[in-house]
Design an enzyme around this catalytic site. Structure first.
Site, PDB file in Angstrom:
ATOM      1  N   GLY A 207       0.839  -1.205  -0.022  1.00  0.00           N
ATOM      2  CA  GLY A 207       0.075  -0.110   0.063  1.00  0.00           C
ATOM      3  C   GLY A 207       0.764   1.311  -0.221  1.00  0.00           C
ATOM      4  O   GLY A 207       0.030   2.238   0.368  1.00  0.00           O
ATOM      5  N   THR A 208       2.152   1.169  -0.311  1.00  0.00           N
ATOM      6  CA  THR A 208       2.962   2.639  -0.353  1.00  0.00           C
ATOM      7  C   THR A 208       3.192   3.096  -1.621  1.00  0.00           C
ATOM      8  O   THR A 208       3.739   3.926  -1.991  1.00  0.00           O
ATOM      9  CB  THR A 208       4.454   2.085   0.112  1.00  0.00           C
ATOM     10  OG1 THR A 208       4.821   0.966  -0.284  1.00  0.00           O
ATOM     11  CG2 THR A 208       4.205   1.907   1.765  1.00  0.00           C
ATOM     12  N   GLY A 209       2.258   2.432  -2.554  1.00  0.00           N
ATOM     13  CA  GLY A 209       2.283   3.241  -4.040  1.00  0.00           C
ATOM     14  C   GLY A 209       3.281   2.578  -4.890  1.00  0.00           C
ATOM     15  O   GLY A 209       3.367   3.168  -5.802  1.00  0.00           O
ATOM     16  N   LYS A 210       3.672   1.432  -4.949  1.00  0.00           N
ATOM     17  CA  LYS A 210       4.643   0.703  -5.682  1.00  0.00           C
ATOM     18  C   LYS A 210       4.025   0.647  -7.133  1.00  0.00           C
ATOM     19  O   LYS A 210       4.700   1.201  -8.265  1.00  0.00           O
ATOM     20  CB  LYS A 210       5.058  -0.711  -5.152  1.00  0.00           C
ATOM     21  CG  LYS A 210       5.865  -0.469  -3.986  1.00  0.00           C
ATOM     22  CD  LYS A 210       6.441  -1.806  -3.583  1.00  0.00           C
ATOM     23  CE  LYS A 210       5.525  -2.885  -3.002  1.00  0.00           C
ATOM     24  NZ  LYS A 210       4.546  -2.230  -1.858  1.00  0.00           N
ATOM     25  N   HIS A 425      -6.845   1.970  33.035  1.00  0.00           N
ATOM     26  CA  HIS A 425      -5.614   1.546  32.174  1.00  0.00           C
ATOM     27  C   HIS A 425      -5.310   2.251  31.097  1.00  0.00           C
ATOM     28  O   HIS A 425      -4.119   2.781  31.124  1.00  0.00           O
ATOM     29  CB  HIS A 425      -6.328   0.050  31.611  1.00  0.00           C
ATOM     30  CG  HIS A 425      -5.230  -0.531  30.803  1.00  0.00           C
ATOM     31  ND1 HIS A 425      -4.493  -1.699  31.071  1.00  0.00           N
ATOM     32  CD2 HIS A 425      -4.741  -0.356  29.410  1.00  0.00           C
ATOM     33  CE1 HIS A 425      -3.788  -1.963  30.104  1.00  0.00           C
ATOM     34  NE2 HIS A 425      -3.876  -1.288  29.101  1.00  0.00           N
ATOM     35  N   GLU A 426      -6.120   2.999  30.430  1.00  0.00           N
ATOM     36  CA  GLU A 426      -5.892   3.984  29.316  1.00  0.00           C
ATOM     37  C   GLU A 426      -5.172   5.285  29.850  1.00  0.00           C
ATOM     38  O   GLU A 426      -4.186   5.801  29.468  1.00  0.00           O
ATOM     39  CB  GLU A 426      -6.995   4.146  28.581  1.00  0.00           C
ATOM     40  CG  GLU A 426      -7.453   3.144  27.855  1.00  0.00           C
ATOM     41  CD  GLU A 426      -6.288   2.509  26.869  1.00  0.00           C
ATOM     42  OE1 GLU A 426      -5.700   3.196  26.290  1.00  0.00           O
ATOM     43  OE2 GLU A 426      -6.449   1.395  26.779  1.00  0.00           O
ATOM     44  N   HIS A 429      -1.323   4.628  30.944  1.00  0.00           N
ATOM     45  CA  HIS A 429      -0.634   4.769  29.774  1.00  0.00           C
ATOM     46  C   HIS A 429      -0.266   6.375  29.567  1.00  0.00           C
ATOM     47  O   HIS A 429       0.827   6.930  29.290  1.00  0.00           O
ATOM     48  CB  HIS A 429      -1.288   4.505  28.408  1.00  0.00           C
ATOM     49  CG  HIS A 429      -1.063   2.751  28.401  1.00  0.00           C
ATOM     50  ND1 HIS A 429       0.002   2.178  28.468  1.00  0.00           N
ATOM     51  CD2 HIS A 429      -2.280   1.967  27.947  1.00  0.00           C
ATOM     52  CE1 HIS A 429      -0.514   0.632  28.198  1.00  0.00           C
ATOM     53  NE2 HIS A 429      -1.754   0.637  27.889  1.00  0.00           N
TER      54      HIS A 429
HETATM   55  P1  ADP Z   1       1.416  -1.052  -3.713  1.00  0.00           P
HETATM   56  O1  ADP Z   1       1.549  -1.307  -5.005  1.00  0.00           O
HETATM   57  O2  ADP Z   1       2.637  -0.546  -3.143  1.00  0.00           O
HETATM   58  O3  ADP Z   1       0.708  -2.238  -2.723  1.00  0.00           O
HETATM   59  P2  ADP Z   1      -0.653   0.864  -4.662  1.00  0.00           P
HETATM   60  O4  ADP Z   1       0.324   1.422  -5.490  1.00  0.00           O
HETATM   61  O5  ADP Z   1      -1.472  -0.278  -5.116  1.00  0.00           O
HETATM   62  O6  ADP Z   1       0.446   0.137  -3.664  1.00  0.00           O
HETATM   63  O7  ADP Z   1      -1.283   1.756  -3.914  1.00  0.00           O
HETATM   64  C1  ADP Z   1      -2.666   1.449  -3.564  1.00  0.00           C
HETATM   65  C2  ADP Z   1      -3.454   2.911  -3.394  1.00  0.00           C
HETATM   66  O8  ADP Z   1      -3.217   3.580  -2.243  1.00  0.00           O
HETATM   67  C3  ADP Z   1      -3.452   3.759  -4.495  1.00  0.00           C
HETATM   68  O9  ADP Z   1      -4.414   3.378  -5.614  1.00  0.00           O
HETATM   69  C4  ADP Z   1      -3.503   5.040  -4.047  1.00  0.00           C
HETATM   70  O10 ADP Z   1      -4.807   5.400  -3.882  1.00  0.00           O
HETATM   71  C5  ADP Z   1      -2.891   4.818  -2.290  1.00  0.00           C
HETATM   72  N1  ADP Z   1      -1.793   5.510  -2.456  1.00  0.00           N
HETATM   73  C6  ADP Z   1      -0.698   4.520  -2.099  1.00  0.00           C
HETATM   74  N2  ADP Z   1       0.425   5.295  -1.974  1.00  0.00           N
HETATM   75  C7  ADP Z   1       0.367   6.666  -2.362  1.00  0.00           C
HETATM   76  C8  ADP Z   1       0.925   7.784  -2.793  1.00  0.00           C
HETATM   77  N3  ADP Z   1       2.205   7.888  -2.294  1.00  0.00           N
HETATM   78  N4  ADP Z   1       0.347   8.976  -3.042  1.00  0.00           N
HETATM   79  C9  ADP Z   1      -0.690   8.907  -3.247  1.00  0.00           C
HETATM   80  N5  ADP Z   1      -1.784   7.768  -3.040  1.00  0.00           N
HETATM   81  C10 ADP Z   1      -1.060   6.671  -2.878  1.00  0.00           C
HETATM   82 ZN    ZN Z   2      -2.570  -1.072  27.252  1.00  0.00          ZN
END
Ligand code: ADP
Ligand code: ZN
Length: 602
Positions: A207-210, A425-426, A429
């Protein structure tokens, strides 16, 4: 996707069944039908049967007469004669005139009905099934893997993604910019004799935008984009993975310059373990990929981008020079990056003018780009639910919790005593964190149960980005983790199961201090542990003797105990505030960091 599925019931299986039925039909049913076939008799027999009143149905056609016996079990046929009195005689014999006598089928009709029609139907069904299966595998239809690859082609990159759509990730964009430049102007590189890397590996957590980055490279360079997922190759029917790879590259070379993107490359590129009974299909696919990569020149204009979140599991053959020899880290976004990503996605929805994205970004520390996109969308949904025309700051803030901590469980009922315990508890912390000056102040505390199973939740804020943590800061963090349990001890003189996650986190930190950060007197700067899986969970393996392991365990316990005692002390010293804050939280269920600090400093 690392487990390889063996397709249990391929279309071939169904084809086999249909084929078998067809054969049965033709070998058993046909002869039976043939028995009902028409018997040819001479006109004399016909006349005799008429006289003996043995005729059941009769049909006089222009060139023949078809008739049956009284029981209509046998069908006869005879030629036509010039016999004007025939109809009269038939009438007298009691025969019924019919249009419905089964006509003998011509050989052509037999062929059509018994062979061609079933064939057409079963090929049709087969096509349909294979299409369905292929769609499930994510590709287009293709029968038996003889045809085209199912790689999706994004020929028009103008409607695609550009670098500006990918927020943050500046370093990654920088290293990919060179590739874009090469695709724009390969002559410049050829002249000097430089060849581009054939393969670039995008490495980072999910989910980092690869995928976005890969598309953006194609978008920026305005070249076709072929994409395929590693797991897709492997889920194919036997023998198809390799042929798909071959086909993908054939298409790509025709369309060069272009980008080929292979997502989840670890699904095919996993280390070959050399064990018997390994996955042949995957290995064949991997071998084909290696062959293809070796087969074309560095300046052919085909650039392969691949993504993985488990680089350490890749077969070394893939990362050898001339293959995926360039690695681009795509890390989780920092504070600045998170803010930018939020803003990019907020453009797609209506948000209040006074939304403080910096604040949201700060609260969503550790979120990936995909999660941030999700947070924005969730905020829009929340606004709709609340009949607002645009998403507000609190919509966004609430969404962070929804996305990160799970949905609010409205109907989870805590007993009064439980609720009180969770509140203490909270606050435990939070108070321990606040009293240790170096710990980040609290952002928000809530005791509304989440579907994630957490009963309470203390959101801490990091000020800016921390790349380095001092020994004291880690110790304080451990003390903060123990603060929840410590409050239960101080107030109720008993303990609950609510601290299991805290225990895990505190232990992890304490262990890392000793085995990885060299923060203990006894072991100095000796690494006792190596991280084997940096991006998923951070598995690590011990690399020391049994005696040392025992000593490490002892020291971890001692370290946590010391911090736990410190937390207890802090809470005992501030018992009045602890009670006041816990009572307040118990009543309000959610309090902000500001409210917390105000009460604390009163
Ligand atoms: P990965 O391939 O690293 O798993 P994705 O490229 O498929 O991730 O990203 C999934 C979604 O998350 C994208 O469609 C977008 O909406 C959002 N997203 C992830 N990284 C970014 C970024 N750097 N900027 C904007 N949107 C992002
Ligand atoms: Zn705790």
């Amino acid at each position: 996707m690392n487990e390889v599925k063996t397709p249990k019931k391929t279309p071939l299986y169904y084809y086999g069944i249909v084929m078998l039925c067809l054969l049965l039909f033709n070998s058993l049913i046909m002869p039976w039908m043939a028995q009902k076939q028409i018997k040819l008799v001479d006109y004399g027999t016909f006349m005799t049967m008429t006289e003996n009143k043995e005729i059941g149905l009769v049909e006089v056609q222009s060139n023949q007469i078809i008739f049956t016996d009284k029981d209509q079990t046998v069908i006869y046929k005879t030629g036509i004669m010039n016999d004007p009195a025939l109809v009269e005689r038939l009438k007298n014999s009691g025969a019924k005139f019919s249009q419905e006598i089964v006509e003998q089928m011509s050989p052509l009709a037999t062929l059509l009905i018994y062979w061609i029609l079933p064939m057409v139907i079963f090929v049709g069904i087969g096509q349909f099934m294979s299409k369905k299966l292929m769609n499930r595998a994510g590709g287009n239809s293709m029968m038996f893997g003889l045809g085209k690859s199912s790689a999706k082609v994004y020929v028009k990159s103008s409607e695609g993604i550009h670098f500006k759509d990918v927020a943050g990730e500046d370093e990654a964009k920088e290293s990919l910019a060179e590739i874009v430049d090469y695709l724009h102007n390969p002559a410049k590189y050829k002249e000097i004799g430089a060849s581009m890397p054939k393969g670039v590996l995008l490495v980072g957590p999910p989910g980092t935008g690869k995928t976005m980055l890969a598309k953006a490279v194609a978008g920026e360079a305005d070249v076709p984009f072929f994409s395929m997922s590693g797991s897709e190759f492997v889920e194919m029917f036997v023998g198809m993975g390799a042929s798909k790879v071959r086909d993908l590259f054939k298409q790509a070379k025709e369309k060069a310059p272009c980008i080929v993107f292979i997502d989840e490359i670890d699904a095919i590129g996993k280390k070959r373990d050399g064990q018997l009974g390994g996955n042949d299909e995957r290995e064949q696919t991997l071998n084909q990929l290696l062959t293809e990569m070796d087969g074309f020149e560095g300046n052919s204009g085909v650039i392969i981008l691949a993504a993985t979140n488990r680089p350490e599991s890749l077969d070394p053959a893939l990362t050898r020079p001339g293959r995926f020899d360039r690695r681009v880290p795509v890390e989780l976004p920092d504070l600045q990056g998170r803010e930018e990503i939020l803003k990019v996605h907020a453009k797609k929805i209506k948000v209040d003018k006074d939304v403080d994205f910096r604040q949201i970004a700060r609260m969503a520390s550790g979120a990936s780009g995909a999660e941030l996109a999700n947070i924005v969308n969730e905020a829009a949904l929340r606004a709709v639910r609340g009949n607002r025309t645009s998403a507000t700051q609190s919509d966004l803030e609430e969404s962070i919790e929804t996305v990160i901590a799970g949905y609010q469980k409205k109907n989870a009922i805590l007993s009064d005593q439980e609720k009180k315990t969770v509140a203490y508890h909270e606050i435990g912390h939070a108070l321990v964190a606040a009293k240790q000056t170096q710990s980040a102040p609290v952002q928000k505390i809530t005791i509304i149960p989440r579907t994630s199973g957490a009963l309470g939740y203390t959101m801490q804020v990091e000020e800016g980005n921390k790349y380095l943590m001092t020994k004291e800061e880690i110790e304080n963090k451990i003390a903060t983790f123990t603060g929840g349990r410590a409050a239960e001890e101080v107030v109720f003189d008993t303990i609950s199961t609510g601290a299991s996650n805290d225990i895990e986190q505190a232990t992890k930190l304490a262990r890392a201090m000793i085995t990885r950060y060299g923060m203990s007197k006894d072991f100095d700067m000796v690494a006792m542990e190596t991280v084997t899986n940096q991006y998923l969970g951070g598995d690590s393996s011990l690399a020391c003797s049994m005696e040392t392991q025992t000593e490490i365990d002892r020291q971890v316990v001692e370290l946590v105990k010391r911090q736990h005692a410190k937390a207890r002390q802090i809470l005992q010293d501030n018992r009045g505030k602890l009670d006041e804050l816990a009572q307040y939280l118990y009543e309000k269920e959610t309090i902000t960091g500001d409210e917390f600090m105000e009460i604390l400093n009163r």
